[in-house]
Design a protein around this motif. Structure first.
Motif, short mmCIF file in Angstrom:
data_model
loop_
_atom_site.label_atom_id
_atom_site.label_comp_id
_atom_site.label_asym_id
_atom_site.label_seq_id
_atom_site.Cartn_x
_atom_site.Cartn_y
_atom_site.Cartn_z
N ASP A 20 0.83 -1.20 0.00
CA ASP A 20 0.00 0.00 0.00
C ASP A 20 0.87 1.26 0.00
N GLN A 21 0.58 2.16 -0.91
CA GLN A 21 1.28 3.45 -1.04
C GLN A 21 2.74 3.31 -1.45
N TYR A 94 15.67 4.96 -4.46
CA TYR A 94 14.35 4.81 -5.08
C TYR A 94 13.81 3.43 -4.71
N PRO A 95 13.12 3.34 -3.56
CA PRO A 95 12.63 2.04 -3.12
C PRO A 95 11.50 1.53 -4.02
N LEU A 96 11.51 0.23 -4.24
CA LEU A 96 10.49 -0.44 -5.03
C LEU A 96 10.06 -1.72 -4.33
N VAL A 97 8.88 -2.18 -4.64
CA VAL A 97 8.44 -3.50 -4.19
C VAL A 97 8.24 -4.34 -5.44
N PHE A 98 8.93 -5.47 -5.50
CA PHE A 98 8.75 -6.41 -6.61
C PHE A 98 7.75 -7.47 -6.17
N CYS A 99 6.79 -7.75 -7.03
CA CYS A 99 5.79 -8.76 -6.73
C CYS A 99 6.01 -9.95 -7.69
N ASP A 100 6.42 -11.06 -7.11
CA ASP A 100 6.68 -12.29 -7.86
C ASP A 100 5.38 -13.08 -7.95
#
Length: 108
Positions: A20-21, A94-100
Motif C-alpha cells: 500500500d502506497q 528509489y525504493p520499489l516493491v517487486f511482486c513475484d
C-alpha cells in the motif's frame, strides 16, 4: 473449497497491505522464464551459476536461498517455487516493491 478461498483472500489482503502506497513492479510470465531470478538480480542478491549434472542444464540460483528478502527460485528438477504472489522490497534512493507471481502456465 471454502477454506482454500479464505486462505487465498487472507494472503491477498496481506500482500496488498505490504505494498500500500508504494511503487510496485509486478513480474509475470510463464513458469521457468526467470521471474524470481530477475527479482533476486534487481535486489542485488548474490547469484551463482550451477550446472545440473544429470541434464547438463545451466541454472542461476541465489547464493543464500534462505536469506531474508530472497525470492525462491524453481528449476526443472524442483519445479515451481512460487505459487501465490510474494513481495520483496528494494531499499535505497528509489525504493520499489517487486511482486513475484506463479507461472502463467503453472497448473499445480
Amino acid at each position: 473449497n471454502v477454506e482454500t478461498l479464505q486462505r487465498l483472500f487472507t494472503q491477498m489482503e496481506d500482500t496488498i497491505s505490504k505494498v500500500d502506497q508504494q511503487d510496485v513492479v509486478l513480474i509475470i510470465g510463464y513458469a521457468g522464464t526467470g521471474k524470481s531470478t530477475s527479482i533476486n538480480y534487481f535486489l542485488e542478491n548474490p547469484l551463482e551459476i550451477r550446472e545440473i549434472e544429470e541434464t547438463g542444464d545451466i541454472e542461476v540460483h541465489p547464493v543464500n536461498p534462505n536469506a531474508e528478502n530472497t525470492a525462491q527460485v524453481g528449476s526443472k528438477t524442483r519445479g515451481s517455487q512460487t505459487f501465490y504472489p510474494e513481495t520483496y522490497a528494494r531499499q535505497g534512493a528509489y525504493p520499489l516493491v517487486f511482486c513475484d507471481t506463479g507461472g502463467l502456465n503453472h497448473t499445480g
